[in-house]
Design a protein around this motif. Structure first.
Motif, PDB file in Angstrom:
ATOM      1  N   ALA A   1      44.144  37.246  34.440  1.00 33.77           N
ATOM      2  CA  ALA A   1      44.944  38.107  35.328  1.00 33.77           C
ATOM      3  C   ALA A   1      44.040  38.856  36.310  1.00 33.77           C
ATOM      4  O   ALA A   1      44.369  38.990  37.493  1.00 33.77           O
ATOM      5  N   GLN A   2      42.901  39.324  35.826  1.00 33.60           N
ATOM      6  CA  GLN A   2      41.961  40.035  36.698  1.00 33.60           C
ATOM      7  C   GLN A   2      41.419  39.143  37.812  1.00 33.60           C
ATOM      8  O   GLN A   2      41.072  39.612  38.885  1.00 33.60           O
ATOM      9  N   GLN A   3      41.346  37.842  37.515  1.00 34.54           N
ATOM     10  CA  GLN A   3      40.882  36.888  38.530  1.00 34.54           C
ATOM     11  C   GLN A   3      42.048  36.360  39.372  1.00 34.54           C
ATOM     12  O   GLN A   3      41.904  35.383  40.111  1.00 34.54           O
ATOM     13  N   GLU A   4      43.233  37.010  39.203  1.00 30.05           N
ATOM     14  CA  GLU A   4      44.458  36.670  39.944  1.00 30.05           C
ATOM     15  C   GLU A   4      44.960  35.262  39.634  1.00 30.05           C
ATOM     16  O   GLU A   4      45.629  34.634  40.456  1.00 30.05           O
ATOM     17  N   LEU A   5      44.644  34.778  38.430  1.00 36.01           N
ATOM     18  CA  LEU A   5      45.169  33.488  37.951  1.00 36.01           C
ATOM     19  C   LEU A   5      46.399  33.807  37.103  1.00 36.01           C
ATOM     20  O   LEU A   5      46.395  33.700  35.875  1.00 36.01           O
ATOM     21  N   LEU A   6      47.470  34.208  37.791  1.00 33.60           N
ATOM     22  CA  LEU A   6      48.617  34.821  37.137  1.00 33.60           C
ATOM     23  C   LEU A   6      49.369  33.856  36.220  1.00 33.60           C
ATOM     24  O   LEU A   6      49.718  34.208  35.082  1.00 33.60           O
ATOM     25  N   ASP A   7      49.630  32.651  36.689  1.00 36.14           N
ATOM     26  CA  ASP A   7      50.377  31.688  35.868  1.00 36.14           C
ATOM     27  C   ASP A   7      49.617  31.349  34.594  1.00 36.14           C
ATOM     28  O   ASP A   7      50.205  31.266  33.509  1.00 36.14           O
TER      29      ASP A   7
ATOM     30  N   ALA B   1      33.833  40.783  34.196  1.00 36.46           N
ATOM     31  CA  ALA B   1      34.992  40.039  33.691  1.00 36.46           C
ATOM     32  C   ALA B   1      34.946  38.555  34.067  1.00 36.46           C
ATOM     33  O   ALA B   1      35.323  37.691  33.276  1.00 36.46           O
ATOM     34  N   LYS B   2      34.467  38.279  35.262  1.00 41.36           N
ATOM     35  CA  LYS B   2      34.412  36.877  35.702  1.00 41.36           C
ATOM     36  C   LYS B   2      33.479  36.057  34.812  1.00 41.36           C
ATOM     37  O   LYS B   2      33.762  34.912  34.474  1.00 41.36           O
ATOM     38  N   LEU B   3      32.346  36.672  34.424  1.00 39.02           N
ATOM     39  CA  LEU B   3      31.400  35.992  33.542  1.00 39.02           C
ATOM     40  C   LEU B   3      31.943  35.878  32.121  1.00 39.02           C
ATOM     41  O   LEU B   3      31.596  34.956  31.386  1.00 39.02           O
ATOM     42  N   ALA B   4      32.800  36.828  31.729  1.00 38.76           N
ATOM     43  CA  ALA B   4      33.374  36.815  30.379  1.00 38.76           C
ATOM     44  C   ALA B   4      34.381  35.682  30.192  1.00 38.76           C
ATOM     45  O   ALA B   4      34.562  35.182  29.077  1.00 38.76           O
TER      46      ALA B   4
END
Length: 221
Positions: free
Chosen positions: A147-153, A118-121
């Motif tokens: 969201a998966q990278q906890e970048l919620l805003d 997901a991070k690479l995507a």
């Protein structure tokens, strides 16, 4: 008129047999034209002849190793068949050969998700959205990755744009509800879950989220 153009018109009209016939004629007339092989492959793909379609994409690449559209089309077939590693290779090749379209970036992102990367995507979804701001599905996937990278805003911003562009996107409402839940804004979370259920009454995750909040509120009261 150019037979490839005629064939594409037939495809747009859903006249697959006519399209196949004219592309075959074009191949006979110009056996070294990779575009015709790609077009014929697209017809075969549309009617479910996936293995045959793949052979035509490979033939196009054999004729012209820079035929970016052939790599992209082959990538889609591999993706549909669950061969995500090969799909990734094809989409990357398409990009290297100059196909810098929103669709190719989106499909590369989707493939990386299937490969648990997901991070690479993330940057590929971002680029897809930059190139086509109206693509709600690309934006939604971009939001999920954030969201998966906890970048919620940042994720919430993307989900909000999703529902601005498509007011019936129940999954965007659901994920906004989850985000508000993380922010401990239960009122807004409940609003989002209710909206998701209004659009899609059988949305199990939204239903579960709503019950969870209502139970917490009743326990407090």
């Amino acid at each position: 008129m150019d037979k490839n153009k005629i064939g594409i018109t037939y495809m747009q009209e859903g006249k697959w047999e006519e399209a196949a016939k004219i592309f075959m004629e074009a191949i006979e007339e110009e056996p070294k034209n990779p575009v015709t092989y790609i077009n014929f492959g697209n017809v075969l793909s549309a009617v479910g002849e996936l293995e045959k379609a793949l052979s035509f994409y490979k033939k196009a690449i054999e004729i012209d190793e820079n035929a970016a559209a052939a790599y992209y089309s082959a990538g889609n077939l591999y993706y549909e068949g669950g061969n995500f590693e090969e799909a990734k290779n094809m989409f990357e090749q398409a990009m290297k050969k100059g196909l810098l379209s929103s669709d190719n970036f989106f499909m590369l992102g989707m493939t990386l998700l299937q490969l648990d990367q997901a991070k690479l995507a993330l940057p590929y979804f971002q680029r897809s959205v930059e190139l086509n701001e109206e693509d709600v599905e690309a934006r939604f996937q971009f939001g999920l990755c954030l969201a998966q990278q906890e970048l919620l805003d940042e994720a919430m911003t993307q989900f909000e744009i999703c529902i601005e562009k498509d007011s019936t996107h129940s999954d965007a409402y659901y994920n906004l509800g989850v985000a508000y839940g993380f922010k401990e804004d239960e009122k807004r979370a409940l609003e989002m879950f209710n909206k998701a259920l209004e659009i899609q009454p059988d949305h199990m995750l939204a239903g579960y989220g709503k019950k969870l909040i209502e139970k917490e509120q009743s326990d407090i009261n």
